[in-house]
Motif scaffolding. Structure first.
Motif, PDB file in Angstrom:
ATOM      1  N   ILE A  21      -3.811 -31.231  52.973  1.00 11.84           N
ATOM      2  CA  ILE A  21      -3.383 -29.830  52.946  1.00 11.84           C
ATOM      3  C   ILE A  21      -3.748 -29.216  51.597  1.00 11.84           C
ATOM      4  N   TYR A  22      -3.331 -29.859  50.520  1.00  9.44           N
ATOM      5  CA  TYR A  22      -3.587 -29.295  49.194  1.00  9.44           C
ATOM      6  C   TYR A  22      -5.079 -29.239  48.873  1.00  9.44           C
ATOM      7  N   ARG A  23      -5.834 -30.242  49.265  1.00  7.56           N
ATOM      8  CA  ARG A  23      -7.287 -30.194  49.039  1.00  7.56           C
ATOM      9  C   ARG A  23      -7.913 -28.992  49.739  1.00  7.56           C
ATOM     10  N   SER A  24      -7.495 -28.745  50.964  1.00  4.78           N
ATOM     11  CA  SER A  24      -8.042 -27.624  51.734  1.00  4.78           C
ATOM     12  C   SER A  24      -7.608 -26.289  51.142  1.00  4.78           C
ATOM     13  N   GLN A  25      -6.352 -26.194  50.775  1.00  4.84           N
ATOM     14  CA  GLN A  25      -5.876 -24.966  50.152  1.00  4.84           C
ATOM     15  C   GLN A  25      -6.579 -24.727  48.823  1.00  4.84           C
ATOM     16  N   GLY A  76      -3.698 -31.917  58.301  1.00  4.99           N
ATOM     17  CA  GLY A  76      -3.581 -31.403  56.937  1.00  4.99           C
ATOM     18  C   GLY A  76      -4.699 -30.433  56.590  1.00  4.99           C
ATOM     19  N   ILE A  77      -5.911 -30.798  56.948  1.00  9.85           N
ATOM     20  CA  ILE A  77      -7.053 -29.915  56.690  1.00  9.85           C
ATOM     21  C   ILE A  77      -6.887 -28.607  57.450  1.00  9.85           C
ATOM     22  N   THR A  78      -6.499 -28.706  58.708  1.00 10.54           N
ATOM     23  CA  THR A  78      -6.316 -27.514  59.542  1.00 10.54           C
ATOM     24  C   THR A  78      -5.232 -26.605  58.967  1.00 10.54           C
ATOM     25  N   LEU A  79      -4.049 -27.169  58.681  1.00 10.59           N
ATOM     26  CA  LEU A  79      -2.969 -26.363  58.107  1.00 10.59           C
ATOM     27  C   LEU A  79      -3.365 -25.781  56.758  1.00 10.59           C
ATOM     28  N   GLY A  80      -4.024 -26.577  55.952  1.00  9.74           N
ATOM     29  CA  GLY A  80      -4.427 -26.117  54.628  1.00  9.74           C
ATOM     30  C   GLY A  80      -5.388 -24.940  54.677  1.00  9.74           C
ATOM     31  N   VAL A  81      -6.420 -25.057  55.489  1.00 10.43           N
ATOM     32  CA  VAL A  81      -7.416 -23.984  55.580  1.00 10.43           C
ATOM     33  C   VAL A  81      -6.794 -22.730  56.196  1.00 10.43           C
ATOM     34  N   SER A 158       4.610 -28.641  63.673  1.00 10.08           N
ATOM     35  CA  SER A 158       3.475 -29.553  63.471  1.00 10.08           C
ATOM     36  C   SER A 158       3.893 -30.765  62.657  1.00 10.08           C
ATOM     37  N   THR A 159       4.677 -30.518  61.623  1.00  6.50           N
ATOM     38  CA  THR A 159       5.146 -31.614  60.772  1.00  6.50           C
ATOM     39  C   THR A 159       6.076 -32.540  61.542  1.00  6.50           C
TER      40      THR A 159
END
Length: 169
Positions: A21-25, A76-81, A158-159
């Motif tokens: 999540i953080y990487r994507s954000q 995580g990637i999906t939520l982050g982006v 989702s979580t």
């Protein structure tokens, strides 16, 4: 004990999801919200440290990781982006939602682990303060506006689904 192994696997997977999540954000924020990049990097650092804590315990006990680990990465990637593209407040609403859900589960885990596994208890306790700090920051910098309620709800659901799925795999 099977329940302790399940807790360790879920927490390990959850930290992997948080890293993604953080990487994507961060990827999006580096282009759109440069002012929040340092805070996201700090939070990412916390999640990497948490992941390493659980990874070390899993390896030392020869416990397999959760079979849903890559589901957590994708989620995580999906939520982050998606939250990053929705705006900086959406990033913090996402953080608040995830951490409020995670902290609820950590409280149950701590109660159980205090009676069954000191090392696992200490590991969960070691991450709790960071997760509380993340939640507080998310609450302070996010929004309670009705516009963000669907984001909060989707992230929470989702979580919870990811946690549930991880207990089964």
């Amino acid at each position: 004990m099977i329940e302790v192994e399940r807790i360790l696997r879920v927490d390990h997977a959850g930290e992997f999801g948080a890293i993604n999540i953080y990487r994507s954000q961060l990827f999006v924020a580096r282009y759109l919200y440069k002012d929040i990049v340092p805070k996201l990097e700090e939070m990412l650092g916390h999640e990497k440290k948490h992941f390493n804590t659980f990874d070390r315990i899993l390896k030392s006990r020869n416990i397999r990781h959760c079979y849903a680990l890559y589901f957590w990465a994708f989620g995580g990637i999906t939520l982050g982006v998606l939250t990053a593209l929705a705006g900086r407040k959406a990033i913090w609403v996402c953080t608040d939602s995830i951490e409020s859900t995670v902290l609820h589960h950590l409280d149950w885990q701590l109660d159980f682990l205090s009676q069954h596994d000191t090392e696992a208890y200490d590991a969960v306790m070691s991450i709790k303060a960071d997760e509380e700090e993340h939640q507080d920051f998310g609450q302070t910098h996010g929004s309670k506006s009705f516009v963000y309620k669907p984001i909060f709800w989707v992230v929470r659901q989702s979580t919870e689904f990811a946690i549930w799925l991880s207990t089964k795999l």
